[in-house]
Design a protein around this motif. Structure first.
Motif, mmCIF file in Angstrom:
data_model
loop_
_atom_site.group_PDB
_atom_site.id
_atom_site.type_symbol
_atom_site.label_atom_id
_atom_site.label_comp_id
_atom_site.label_asym_id
_atom_site.label_seq_id
_atom_site.Cartn_x
_atom_site.Cartn_y
_atom_site.Cartn_z
ATOM 1 N N GLN A 15 7.606 7.077 8.884
ATOM 2 C CA GLN A 15 7.288 5.713 9.826
ATOM 3 C C GLN A 15 6.534 4.682 9.540
ATOM 4 O O GLN A 15 7.012 3.536 9.666
ATOM 5 N N ALA A 16 5.555 4.989 8.258
ATOM 6 C CA ALA A 16 4.875 3.782 7.881
ATOM 7 C C ALA A 16 5.867 2.895 7.007
ATOM 8 O O ALA A 16 5.420 1.869 6.851
ATOM 9 N N ALA A 17 6.232 3.510 6.892
ATOM 10 C CA ALA A 17 7.269 2.844 5.559
ATOM 11 C C ALA A 17 8.716 1.943 5.998
ATOM 12 O O ALA A 17 8.888 0.846 5.763
ATOM 13 N N HIS A 18 8.964 2.803 7.117
ATOM 14 C CA HIS A 18 9.844 1.895 8.004
ATOM 15 C C HIS A 18 9.061 0.655 8.355
ATOM 16 O O HIS A 18 10.011 -0.449 8.280
ATOM 17 N N TYR A 19 7.858 0.507 8.632
ATOM 18 C CA TYR A 19 7.337 -0.672 9.556
ATOM 19 C C TYR A 19 6.891 -1.514 8.718
ATOM 20 O O TYR A 19 6.753 -3.286 8.715
ATOM 21 N N VAL A 20 6.911 -1.430 7.378
ATOM 22 C CA VAL A 20 6.291 -1.942 5.934
ATOM 23 C C VAL A 20 7.466 -2.783 5.723
ATOM 24 O O VAL A 20 7.629 -4.182 5.757
ATOM 25 N N GLU A 38 1.102 -1.105 0.257
ATOM 26 C CA GLU A 38 -0.197 -0.457 0.000
ATOM 27 C C GLU A 38 1.261 1.189 -0.198
ATOM 28 O O GLU A 38 1.709 1.168 1.096
ATOM 29 N N ALA A 39 0.652 2.161 -0.631
ATOM 30 C CA ALA A 39 1.372 3.170 -0.835
ATOM 31 C C ALA A 39 3.247 3.660 -0.860
ATOM 32 O O ALA A 39 3.736 4.450 -0.045
ATOM 33 N N PHE A 40 3.898 1.935 -1.253
ATOM 34 C CA PHE A 40 4.449 2.148 -1.129
ATOM 35 C C PHE A 40 5.833 2.610 -2.467
ATOM 36 O O PHE A 40 5.252 2.304 -3.180
ATOM 37 N N GLN A 41 5.891 3.988 -1.709
ATOM 38 C CA GLN A 41 7.074 4.487 -3.298
ATOM 39 C C GLN A 41 8.433 4.603 -3.044
ATOM 40 O O GLN A 41 9.352 4.305 -1.910
ATOM 41 N N THR A 42 8.624 5.142 -4.633
ATOM 42 C CA THR A 42 10.613 4.690 -4.426
ATOM 43 C C THR A 42 11.209 5.448 -3.218
ATOM 44 O O THR A 42 12.631 5.595 -2.998
ATOM 45 N N PHE A 43 10.807 6.480 -3.366
ATOM 46 C CA PHE A 43 11.941 7.804 -2.444
ATOM 47 C C PHE A 43 12.056 6.924 -0.925
ATOM 48 O O PHE A 43 13.579 7.815 -0.643
ATOM 49 N N VAL A 44 11.286 6.360 -0.592
ATOM 50 C CA VAL A 44 11.844 5.735 0.349
ATOM 51 C C VAL A 44 13.156 4.524 1.145
ATOM 52 O O VAL A 44 14.072 4.520 1.545
ATOM 53 N N ILE A 45 13.302 3.659 0.082
ATOM 54 C CA ILE A 45 14.681 2.672 -0.862
ATOM 55 C C ILE A 45 15.684 3.792 -0.542
ATOM 56 O O ILE A 45 16.225 4.770 -1.648
ATOM 57 N N GLY A 46 16.553 3.365 0.422
ATOM 58 C CA GLY A 46 18.248 4.169 -0.020
ATOM 59 C C GLY A 46 17.773 5.230 0.667
ATOM 60 O O GLY A 46 19.029 5.583 1.615
ATOM 61 N N GLN A 47 16.856 4.969 1.357
ATOM 62 C CA GLN A 47 16.941 7.059 1.688
ATOM 63 C C GLN A 47 17.466 6.958 3.886
ATOM 64 O O GLN A 47 16.752 5.525 4.335
ATOM 65 N N SER A 48 17.586 7.883 4.121
ATOM 66 C CA SER A 48 17.712 7.134 5.464
ATOM 67 C C SER A 48 17.051 8.803 6.351
ATOM 68 O O SER A 48 17.557 10.117 5.637
ATOM 69 N N ILE A 49 17.199 8.843 7.768
ATOM 70 C CA ILE A 49 16.526 9.513 8.247
ATOM 71 C C ILE A 49 17.089 9.731 9.604
ATOM 72 O O ILE A 49 16.773 8.839 10.635
ATOM 73 N N PRO A 91 15.743 -0.815 5.860
ATOM 74 C CA PRO A 91 16.886 -1.776 5.618
ATOM 75 C C PRO A 91 16.904 -2.811 5.174
ATOM 76 O O PRO A 91 17.555 -3.161 4.387
ATOM 77 N N ASN A 92 15.825 -3.091 5.036
ATOM 78 C CA ASN A 92 15.482 -4.684 4.468
ATOM 79 C C ASN A 92 15.394 -4.798 3.459
ATOM 80 O O ASN A 92 15.950 -6.046 2.255
ATOM 81 N N LEU A 93 14.308 -3.742 2.773
ATOM 82 C CA LEU A 93 14.202 -3.591 1.195
ATOM 83 C C LEU A 93 16.108 -3.322 0.410
ATOM 84 O O LEU A 93 16.062 -3.767 -0.098
ATOM 85 N N ASN A 94 16.261 -2.694 1.289
ATOM 86 C CA ASN A 94 17.779 -2.440 0.989
ATOM 87 C C ASN A 94 18.806 -3.599 0.782
ATOM 88 O O ASN A 94 19.473 -3.410 -0.128
ATOM 89 N N LYS A 95 18.621 -4.266 1.544
ATOM 90 C CA LYS A 95 19.403 -5.672 1.642
ATOM 91 C C LYS A 95 18.850 -6.163 -0.231
ATOM 92 O O LYS A 95 20.159 -6.896 -0.423
ATOM 93 N N LEU A 96 17.760 -6.307 0.241
ATOM 94 C CA LEU A 96 17.189 -7.682 -0.349
ATOM 95 C C LEU A 96 17.463 -6.899 -2.151
ATOM 96 O O LEU A 96 17.867 -7.221 -3.035
ATOM 97 N N ILE A 97 17.680 -5.354 -2.248
ATOM 98 C CA ILE A 97 18.550 -4.781 -3.739
ATOM 99 C C ILE A 97 19.846 -5.990 -4.260
ATOM 100 O O ILE A 97 19.275 -6.417 -5.596
ATOM 101 N N GLY A 98 20.481 -6.287 -3.415
ATOM 102 C CA GLY A 98 21.527 -6.668 -3.759
ATOM 103 C C GLY A 98 21.414 -8.344 -4.304
ATOM 104 O O GLY A 98 22.119 -9.420 -4.530
ATOM 105 N N GLN A 99 20.235 -9.112 -3.394
ATOM 106 C CA GLN A 99 20.128 -10.623 -3.609
ATOM 107 C C GLN A 99 18.837 -10.656 -4.971
ATOM 108 O O GLN A 99 18.455 -11.263 -5.030
ATOM 109 N N SER A 100 18.576 -9.349 -5.181
ATOM 110 C CA SER A 100 17.267 -9.588 -6.200
ATOM 111 C C SER A 100 17.037 -8.847 -7.753
ATOM 112 O O SER A 100 18.092 -8.084 -8.203
#
Ligand code: GP9
Length: 411
Positions: A218-223, A35-46, A53-62
């Motif tokens: 916060q929601a994207a981090h939870y997802v 739901e409403a999950f956008q690319t700009f959160v990938i690789g972004q820190s706050i 962090p989990n999807l960032n790790k998945l980039i190297g495996q996908s």
């Protein structure tokens, strides 16, 4: 419209001779539509922490597509489902799920069911929302798991938290004990207005605290943490190595206060960036083995999802009525947006409100950035985009796939 598909089917035929065609024949497929999950959160820190962090790790495996675009319109989540499963454009108004749920389409579950797959769809909400009960019946799913099939042991937002939703979804798939399976799971925890319980807000969002973008992050981090737990669960249960996992975002978050994004990124957002941020959602394919992992920069869209799945599974689509093309194919095509905009990776066209091509904005894209150029560079692509949208509309409004199939059978 039939001629348009005949040409498209020729391009779809091409994938049969390309790398990866059929390399994962007979594997299970699990699709996660977030739901409403956008690319700009990938690789972004706050606040010094990665948002995903989990999807960032998945980039190297996908196989990861950073230039994947959603193509939805007013039907929002249902449009994303229709685009990815049935490979056609949404309608300019309303939702195909509601307006045309009894028409004929070549959707992934029915194609896979014809190949012996068990097909299920999982969404922890009321089955009548977006007319899903009727549309999923038409799409030929063996079973639709709704809120009635879930224990609400992690209440978040509209229903069940994604972490428990994924856990129970995997249990449902395992209980069926039928392989190969095709299962699609539609998440909900990151739904607007993104208010998570306090205990689930793990990031320090600093100056975004108390803003809708702060809540979204916060929601994207939870997802992302729920996806991390899903991957761990699939590994523990021995499914990870024989299942293709696809993950993508359905549509944007409806947050258009650009000063908030500028605070998050720490730099100004250009007009082109605004359009792309709104349209880009991430797309991951995790394959049963990692040797094909990598980042693929080409411009691709939601309607290419089912052809991509068929490419990996080795199921020909050259007699199907799908408007997309496998993202893994060399065949060229552009990504068309419902407003008449498009990109082919070389140019990016933003139409004007009056729809006159000469009044739109054409950007030429290069590795160093983008600059506006005369609309002539976008004119042919914009005409072709208009034509694609009109073909899709005519086919849906007049239930033409049913007619095409009859004609094909009579030949
Ligand atoms: C509800 C969910 C949300 O079941 O799919 O839909 P949306 O409001 O995002 O279109």
């Amino acid at each position: 419209a039939k001629d348009w598909f005949t040409e498209r089917q020729k391009l779809q035929k091409q994938m049969e001779n390309e790398p990866l065609f059929g390399e994962f024949k007979g594997k299970n497929v699990l699709v996660v539509q977030a739901e409403a999950f956008q690319t700009f959160v990938i690789g972004q820190s706050i606040g010094g922490k990665e948002i995903t962090p989990n999807l960032n790790k998945l980039i190297g495996q996908s196989i990861y597509f950073p230039n994947f675009y959603h193509q939805t319109a007013q039907g929002r989540t249902s449009d994303a489902d229709f685009l990815t499963s049935c490979s056609m454009h949404p309608m300019p108004t309303g939702s195909v799920f509601i307006r045309f749920a009894s028409n004929s389409f070549d959707c992934a579950p029915s194609i896979l069911k014809s190949q012996g797959y068990d097909t299920t769809i999982h969404h922890a909400y009321d089955g009548s929302f977006w007319n899903r009960n009727n549309m999923y019946h038409n799409m030929n799913y063996d079973r639709f798991y709704t809120i009635k099939d879930y224990t609400i042991d992690e209440p978040i937002g509209w229903s069940l938290g994604d972490q428990s939703f994924f856990k129970q979804t995997v249990e449902q798939i395992e209980e069926r004990n039928i392989t190969p399976f095709y299962a699609m799971a539609i998440t909900l925890s990151s739904h607007h207005p993104f208010k998570l319980p306090y205990s689930n807000q793990e990031l320090n969002v600093g100056e975004l605290q108390g803003t809708i973008l702060g809540d979204y992050v916060q929601a994207a981090h939870y997802v992302d943490s729920a996806v991390g737990a899903l991957v761990a669960d699939l590994k523990d249960d021995g499914l990870w190595d024989n299942t293709i996992l696809m993950f993508y975002g359905d549509h944007d978050n409806s947050v258009y206060d650009w000063s908030l994004y500028e605070r998050l990124f720490g730099n100004p957002v250009s007009d082109l960036d605004k359009d792309r941020i709104v349209r880009q959602v991430p797309f991951f394919i995790h394959l049963p083995h990692d040797e094909h992992a990598g980042v693929v920069d080409k411009a691709v869209g939601q309607m290419d999802t089912t052809p991509t799945m068929m490419h990996l599974l080795g199921i020909p689509t050259d007699h199907r009525y799908l408007m997309g093309i496998s993202m893994l194919s060399e065949a060229k095509k552009s990504v068309v947006f419902r407003n008449g905009g498009f990109t082919d990776g070389q140019v990016y066209f933003v139409p004007s409100a009056d729809g006159v091509i000469a009044n739109g904005t054409c950007y030429s894209l290069s590795a160093d950035g983008a600059e506006t150029t005369g609309t002539a560079a976008c004119a042919a692509g914009a005409e072709s985009a208009k034509n694609d949208l009109s073909v899709s509309d005519r086919v849906i409004e007049n239930d033409l796939i049913a007619k095409f199939r009859k004609e094909d059978a009579a030949q």
